[in-house]
Structure formats: C-alpha cells, structure tokens
Design a protein around this motif. Structure first.
Motif: not given
Length: 229
Positions: A157-158, A164-166, A206-209, A224-227
């Motif tokens: 998950i990026i 909201p979790c960022c 953090k962003v892009n984690d 999340f939007s996840h892969k």
C-alpha cells in the motif's frame, strides 16, 4: 528412433527440473508466477535484470537454487540440441516425416503434462517433502501459513498525500487499522530505501511510504487504494 525418444525424455526431465526449481523458489517466499519465470530464465540461460532478479541473487538460498538450475540447464540444452540433430541426420525423406510426426505427438503429450494442474499439485507435494527430507533449505508454504487462500491477503500500500492516514502515527490510526496488521514499511530516504520491519505504534506514516500489510482483502480496500502482492 532411440535418439528421438532420448530427446523427448530430456525435455521431460528438463520440465521436471524447472518445476523443482520453481517450487523450491516459491517455498522461499516468492510468488508462484515469479518463481516459475525465474526458474525458466535460469535453466534456459536467459538473464533478466529485474527487481525480482535482484531479490533472488541477494538471498543465499534462492541463489543456490538458481546456481543449480543454471548448471543443469547448460548441460540440458546442449544435450537436447545434439540429440535432435542425431535423430534426423542421415534419414530418408519418409523417415524424416515419420520421426517428425512422432516428435510432434510427443511434444503435444509433454505440453499437456506440463499444463496439468493435477500433476502440478501432486509434484508440488512430492517435491516439497523431498526438499524437506534431503536438503537444508528452509521450506515454508507461505500461502498456507498466512491463509492467503482463505480471504486474507498481503498487500503493498502506497500512502498518498491526500490519504487521511498520512502524517499520523500507527497508534493514532489504531481505530482505522484495527483489522489491518502492518508488517513492514519501505521508506524512500534520498536515493536509498529504508526498511522498517514490524513498526511500532510511534512510527509516523509519511507520503509515499510503502506499507506491507496483512488483513482480509475487503478490510484493506476500505482504508487504502492498494496494490495486492
């Protein structure tokens, strides 16, 4: 005909060797698709510079498996070519056609053998037990351990900027992440990537984690939007 049947036997043995290597790689923790691709690449002597390849060569057990596949593949391909030449050299036109038909029929049977899911599952059970008994490989069936066939998933998950979790700690997000277990975090630090294993509640997202999460598939998609891995 002896050379022709020898060729078919070599092909079958090659498929079995690749299958053993693929299953051995899979049992070290990589997906079946990647394991199959890397095993075939190693056996055929075709190199690919990919992230998956780097993950294999930096892992001691996987590196041993690939080394054996390369060694066997170099002998197998050469032997197969030589046997193929011997099967047709010095034959008359009618004999060449007959041998060609036998070869095509044999290859069709081998193709069906290689594509059979039932045979694959039986071979996987046998190969797994053999590897556990006669090798020192650390054998784990991660799909079974994590229940990946029972509605659970491991996902990458990026963290996006607008999520909201960022910029919040894992502890603060406990209500939202109640059904999600964060196994690890990959964080970019300049040109390097920092690995945070089993992050505690004080770690701030953090962003892009890139989060490696374990949960039910629907629970991950809600947050999340996840892969999926």
């Amino acid at each position: 005909m002896i050379a022709l049947f020898s060729l078919l036997i070599i092909i079958v043995l090659s498929i079995i060797v690749v299958r053993i290597g693929s299953i051995a790689l899979e049992l070290t923790g990589i997906s079946s698709e990647i394991a199959s691709f890397q095993a075939q690449s190693a056996f055929s002597g075709v190199g690919f510079t990919t992230v998956e390849s780097e993950a294999i060569v930096t892992h001691p057990v996987r590196r041993r498996i690939i080394r054996v596949l390369i060694l066997l593949g170099s002998a197998g391909v050469t032997t197969a070519i030589a046997t193929l030449v011997l099967a047709f050299v010095g034959q008359s036109g009618k004999s060449v056609i007959t041998r060609g038909e036998v070869l095509l029929l044999g290859l069709l049977c081998i193709f069906l053998f290689a594509r059979s899911k039932y045979i694959y599952n039986v071979m996987k059970i046998i190969i797994t037990k053999a590897l556990e008994k006669w090798t020192t490989l650390r054998i784990y069936d991660y799909e079974q351990l994590f229940g990946l066939g029972e509605g659970y998933a491991i996902a990458k998950i990026i963290v996006k900027k607008d999520n909201p979790c960022c910029e919040k700690s894992i502890r603060d997000l406990k209500p939202q992440l109640e059904e999600v277990l964060i196994l690890a975090i990959y964080r970019r630090a300049g040109r390097k990537t920092q690995f945070i294993g089993a992050p505690n509640g004080d770690v701030i997202l953090k962003v892009n984690d890139e989060l490696i999460c374990y949960a039910k598939e629907d629970a991950i998609s809600k947050i999340f939007s996840h892969k999926a891995l």
